[in-house]
Every structure is written in C-alpha cells, then in structure tokens.
Design an enzyme around this catalytic site. Structure first.
Site, PDB file in Angstrom:
ATOM      1  N   ASP A 176       0.747  -1.205   0.259  1.00  0.00           N
ATOM      2  CA  ASP A 176       0.051   0.065   0.009  1.00  0.00           C
ATOM      3  C   ASP A 176       0.904   1.260  -0.054  1.00  0.00           C
ATOM      4  OD1 ASP A 176      -2.436  -1.722   0.333  1.00  0.00           O
ATOM      5  OD2 ASP A 176      -1.973  -1.530   2.271  1.00  0.00           O
ATOM      6  N   ASP A 198      -0.830  -2.301  -3.831  1.00  0.00           N
ATOM      7  CA  ASP A 198      -2.252  -2.732  -3.698  1.00  0.00           C
ATOM      8  C   ASP A 198      -3.136  -1.524  -3.526  1.00  0.00           C
ATOM      9  OD1 ASP A 198      -4.418  -4.392  -2.744  1.00  0.00           O
ATOM     10  OD2 ASP A 198      -3.623  -4.523  -0.861  1.00  0.00           O
ATOM     11  N   ASP A 202      -5.156   2.556   2.761  1.00  0.00           N
ATOM     12  CA  ASP A 202      -6.111   1.678   3.434  1.00  0.00           C
ATOM     13  C   ASP A 202      -6.035   2.109   4.881  1.00  0.00           C
ATOM     14  OD1 ASP A 202      -6.002   0.304   1.125  1.00  0.00           O
ATOM     15  OD2 ASP A 202      -5.211  -1.693   1.925  1.00  0.00           O
ATOM     16  N   ARG A 249     -12.603   1.996  -5.178  1.00  0.00           N
ATOM     17  CA  ARG A 249     -12.517   2.417  -3.953  1.00  0.00           C
ATOM     18  C   ARG A 249     -12.243   3.748  -3.941  1.00  0.00           C
ATOM     19  NH1 ARG A 249      -8.250  -2.258  -1.291  1.00  0.00           N
ATOM     20  NH2 ARG A 249      -9.842  -4.065  -1.666  1.00  0.00           N
TER      21      ARG A 249
END
Length: 673
Positions: A176, A198, A202, A249
């Site tokens: 991330d 990724d 997050d 997302r």
C-alpha cells in the site's frame, strides 16, 4: 558597550522599567504615514494611542495548517507539534525519526528510494511527516501505522511506484501507499498516490477520527479503502480529493459509523469493461455515508449503497455517468459533529485540480506555536535544527514572556511572529544589566543567525537603572550579529543601549532593516557596526532629568571600509527632554579601535526641540568630526541650521537611499516587500 560617564543623573518616570508592571505594558505610539521634509510636519500622535490593528481572519485556505473534519475532534490531531524539527533525505533517517517514541516534525526533502522494494516504514504516534515543496517522495515503499498509533499527520508527499507488473488486482503483494490498522487521529493531506502495489490508502480495522483531504489518487486500480471490520466505529472525512484514472475504492467504506464525503472530484475512470468493480463511492455493510457537492465525470456507478447501509447525496454534479446512484435512509448530519464550508459542485474540478496533491508552498515554512506547543519562545527556538534549510515561523500568542531568547548562528531562517492584534500584545522581556554578564549577556533577545525576521512584537529590557547603582548599567532589549535581519511593526524598549545591531567582527558587514516600528531609550540606544536602516518609525528619546545633557540617540562603530552605517529615514523622533539637551549621536570606537569610523545619516526625519543645535559630540577621546555624521532634509523644531551640523548635498544623498544601504552583493531588498 563601555561608557565613561559622570554620576548617574536622576530619572524621570517615563522609562519602561517603571512602566512594565504585570498587565500594564503601554502600547507603543501608533504610526501612520510619516511626513517627508517637503510636506507639512506630521502631527503628534495622540497620547496612549494603540498600535496598528492587524487584519481580520481570512477564510480557511486549502493549505490550512490545522486539520478539519473528524480529525479535528476529540482533542484534535497535532502530529509532531511540540517536538523537534528534522529534515530527512535518506530511508535510514526517515525510519529513525518516524519510528521514534518522541514527537517529531519530519521534513522530507527529495526522493527517498525505499529498499528492499515494497518495504514498510513504520510511523509511530505524535509525528508530522511533510514533504518540502514538491520535492518529498517515497518511492518503492509504504508508510505503515500499526495498531494503537495515534496523532499522525502525513502531508505534501508523493508516494509512488510500488506496483508489480502483472499484479493489477494487488493480490500478490500488499504494498500500500499508506496503511493504518486500529489507529486514531490521523490527517492525510495534499499527497499524491500513484502506481502502488495494492491499495493507495488503506484505513483499516476500527481506525477513528480520520480526515483525508486535498490528495490525488491516480493511475491505479484500488484507491482508498476503509473498513475490514465488523464493528461500526470509524469516523472519516474525505474532501477535495481528486480520483483520476482509478478503477475502484474512490472510496469503498465498509462499516463506517460516519463517512462524510464532500467536494471530491472523480474523473478519467479506468474503463476495463468490469460491470461491478468499476465504481465511484460505495457505502458497504452498515456504513452511514453523506455525499455533498462532489463532481463525477464519466464515472460508472457514481455512488452506491448496500441494502444495510445508509447513503444521502445532495448537490453533486453528474456528467456523462452511468449506473447506480443509490439513496438509502437518512445517514447523519455532519454539522452535528463539526462546522465546514462547502464549495459549489461546479467549481470542484478547477479547485481540486489546482490545489490537490503536493504544493510548492507547503513544507517550506514550518510553523511552531508558542505556548500552545512550546511553552517558551526559547523552547521553540531549541526545536529548530542546526543548519535548517527551510523557513521556521514561531507564532507567538499574546502574553508577556519573561525569558531570554538566544538564536544561535547555526539556526538561520527563523521568523518570530506575534499573533496579537497589536505589537504591544506580545512582549518578550527580561531585566539583566551589563554588570551581570556584559552587554551581550544583558540582551533580552540575541539574534546571531542570518535571515531572521520579527514582526508584531515588543522587545524589552526592564532593568531599573534608577533603583540600582551599578558600574555597567547598559541593558539591551535586542542584539543582532546576523545578516539580513528584518524587524517590522516591532517595538524596542529600554534605557541605555536598547538596540545593538552588530556583526561578527569589525570588517564583516551585517545588514538590518527596521520598518514601521518604535524605539526608545536615553544613552546610545541605537548602536553598533551593522548597516542598519530605520524607516517610517517612531524614535522616543527619554529624558534623564538633566537641564544640559539627556543622552545620545546613536553610537555607530561602522568599519572604515563600509560606506553605510545607520540610516534613519522618513521617521519621527520625539522627546520629553528639555529643549537643546539631546544629541543625535557620538562615535563609538570599541576598545579604542581607530578603524571603527561611525557613519550615520538622519534623512527626511522630524526632529524635536530636545535636539541640540550642535547635535553630534565626541566619545572616549575620539572626535565626532572624524566620523561620518550628516543630516539630509531634516525638519521640525530640532532641525535648526548651525555651523556644527554637517548637511549632505543632493548629489551625495542620491547615493544614500535605502537600497544603497541594504543591497550589498546579493541585492537584498526587504524594503520592497
């Protein structure tokens, strides 16, 4: 400096030593536009007039220094405030300071290439990590906030290129950009995330009081995910972000107690034909989501909600969109939690494209708050690193700070900024005389560094020379030895030797510029060898109660090779001393050095009746006639022409403007700003 004087003369009750009882600091006289010689003399300012008021508060800038939204609640998010400021350029230094137990403000200057590829750098509590301008980058790695971490600010960074070719879904490598688990009070602001392994950002497992603002998420599959928990605990504000060239997302919010999304811009969505997992905003699980005044351009499924979630949308613009635009339940009212300002949805593309991501002006000026974060002015100075290469502003709240302040030569680029309405609201004061530490030791504030400024402040030495008979009654409010020093809207209060502008040694030229300020004293209260300009200011010559000699305004010790010493220009000198009892100055030769040949020009300045008809005098066996003293177009009752009063010609004065004194070899021109 050492003076040879007769028995101490009685004092009147006008000096600051008698005026600085707690809470009784009188405002220095206010300044308007001062009158040049060709115009009518300026009227006397009214007794007790206050200082010039500061401008009112402006609307919140997109570059605000304090977090807003949920990160501002429950005690707020302050990051490394109160800790030392460090600048890092290597992975080792970033890891060292980011993972430390104590608070730090960490400036990232340049690109840090993280190795091995995909390595996580742990960020502990009470940290601010901020890129310097647009230079700060984390490349091939991530920042990780582990469970229990709290109070972290990450701003103005580019975090990029941990993407592994062939792993578009991020299933192989969990690299991330920023990952946080079970944390609280985090502000992610003005960053750029691009091509990561990724998720770009997050926010996981019951993380609370989080704000994500003015970031760019670009060229990637998964942008911003929130959740991975069955608990409904997370509170998050997401505003003014640009999701450009991302697939999903944007964000996905799973089981958020409150998710407030406003003024976000979604554009250039990845189009890979996926009918489900290409989307804009998704309220998942039991999330309560409010979307306001966002802009969706060519987005599939702009906003959607699970059957168990609640989603309210109002005021957004949809342009060329397809798919779901769900509305479920009542969600919540963000104004029940905090105040905020909505920008019109139509303005969002221009606003967000301009202000999102790293900014040139962020990270270059570090702000330290006194006493909110640092209890004293000196403790804030101590937090500045040696050799700092970025401007550090000490915002000093109104109050009286009874302390000595020392800015050493290895701490350049510090700005002292009073935050009160008037300069008299914020006072730095001490009471040491030269008998207890020499003239340097007596200074309330000592500035040895270069490129230092002070604004909207009052500096005082309130040693009461009338109450204590000493051999060494000099008591400095301020001493400078650095170059390129600026004082603006400041006051200097004392009696003998109030302000010394000096340089590290005789043949080194330092420059000081003083504008819109107030200066008071009696003996040699503006002195030293620095090239010093006092412009548009008020100078008060205090009476010592003598019928013949009440003191000296200047005592220059200019190096003989420097053509520019003191220039007092377009200012006003006032005095309550009897007529004909005050000198404009005398020549100071420290240690009897003949190479210190004072230069003073009083230019286009009003003089009071207290000034002597022969205003220059000898000092310690050195004749004033050997110094470089002159007036040009002075006016007022103290400007009478006499044989012992050198006047500068128009031709000479043309080479003695403010710019001539300040420019030096580097073209320094603070008077133009």
């Amino acid at each position: 400096m050492t003076h040879f004087r007769s028995k101490r003369l009685p004092q009147s009750g006008t000096g600051p030593a008698r005026a600085l009882a707690a809470g009784a600091l009188a405002a220095a006289l206010g300044l308007g536009t001062l009158t040049p010689a060709a115009a009518a003399p300026a009227p006397a300012p009214p007794a007790g007039a206050g200082d010039r008021p500061a401008a009112g508060p402006a609307a919140r800038s997109p570059h605000a220094e304090e977090p807003h939204g949920f990160a501002s609640l429950a005690g707020g998010t302050t990051g490394g405030r109160g800790g030392k400021v460090v600048t890092v350029r290597t992975q080792a230094d970033l890891a060292r300071y980011a993972g430390a137990a104590e608070p730090y403000v960490i400036r990232v200057a340049g690109a840090i290439d993280v190795a091995p590829f995909g390595t996580a750098i742990d960020v502990a509590s009470d940290k601010t990590i901020i890129g310097v301008g647009t230079s700060g980058e984390i490349v091939h790695g991530e920042l990780r906030l582990n469970p229990g971490t709290r109070n972290v600010i990450i701003r103005n960074l580019t975090i990029r290129d941990s993407f592994v070719e062939g792993d578009w879904d991020g299933k192989t490598n969990d690299f991330d950009g920023i990952q946080m688990d079970s944390v609280s009070h985090v502000w992610i602001d003005h960053n750029r995330f691009s091509r990561l392994g990724d998720g770009m950002l997050d926010i996981r497992k019951d993380s609370t009081y989080v704000t994500v603002s003015y970031n760019r998420f670009e060229d990637h599959n998964k942008a911003l995910g929130i959740g991975w928990t069955s608990n409904v605990a997370t509170q998050v504000t997401i505003d003014h972000n640009w999701f450009k060239g991302t697939k999903q997302r944007n964000p996905s919010a799973d089981n958020c107690a409150y998710a407030h999304l406003y003024n976000n811009y979604l554009s250039a969505q990845v189009d890979d034909g996926d009918p489900v997992w290409t989307y804009g905003n998704w309220a998942r699980g039991r999330t309560r989501m409010v979307i306001e005044n966002s802009y969706y351009d060519g987005v599939q499924h702009p906003y959607q909600a699970d059957a168990t979630a609640e989603l309210v949308q109002r005021g957004s613009v949809l342009r060329g969109t397809t798919g779901r635009t769900d509305s479920r339940g009542t969600a919540f009212d963000p104004r029940d939690h905090y105040a905020y300002r909505l920008d019109p949805a139509a303005a969002v593309p221009a606003l967000v494209s301009r202000f999102s991501g790293p900014q040139r002006t962020l990270g270059t000026d570090t702000v330290l708050d006194v006493p909110a974060a640092y209890p004293t002015v000196q403790s804030a100075v101590d937090a500045v690193p040696s050799g700092n290469d970025g401007r550090v502003t000490l915002r000093i709240a109104p109050g009286t700070y009874r302390e000595k302040v020392r800015i050493s030569a290895d701490k350049p680029k510090i700005s002292l900024q009073g935050t009160g309405q008037n300069r008299s609201d914020t006072v730095i004061v001490y009471d040491t005389p030269a008998a207890h530490g020499g003239s340097t030791g007596s200074a309330t504030v000592l500035i040895a560094a270069s490129d230092v400024s002070a604004r909207n402040l009052t500096f005082v030495n309130d040693f009461d020379e009338a109450a204590v008979e000493l051999n060494g009654e000099q008591a400095l409010a301020m001493k400078t030895t650095g170059d390129r020093i600026v004082f603006e809207d400041t006051a200097f209060k004392g009696n003998q030797d109030t302000l010394m502008t000096d340089s590290p040694k005789l043949d080194v030229v330092s420059r000081v510029y003083i504008r819109d300020s107030y200066l008071e004293g009696d003996v040699d209260f503006l002195y030293g060898r620095a090239t010093t300009v006092v412009e548009n200011s008020l100078i008060r010559a205090l009476s010592r109660g003598s019928a013949t000699n009440n003191g000296y305004i200047t005592a220059a010790s200019t190096w003989k090779g420097n053509p520019y010493g003191f220039l007092i220009t377009r200012s006003r000198i006032v005095s309550d001393a009897p007529a004909g009892t005050f000198h404009l100055g005398r020549p100071w030769h420290p240690g009897g050095n003949p190479d210190a040949v004072g230069q003073v020009l009083i230019r286009e300045t009003e003089l009071p009746a207290a000034i002597k008809a022969a205003p220059w005098t000898d000092m310690s066996g050195f004749s004033w006639r050997d110094a470089r003293f002159a007036e040009y177009r002075t006016y007022g009752p103290g400007a009478a022409v006499s044989p012992d009063r050198p006047r500068m010609s128009d031709a000479e004065a043309a080479a003695h403007e403010v710019a001539d004194y300040l420019a030096g070899r580097d073209g320094w021109a603070p008077h133009l700003s």
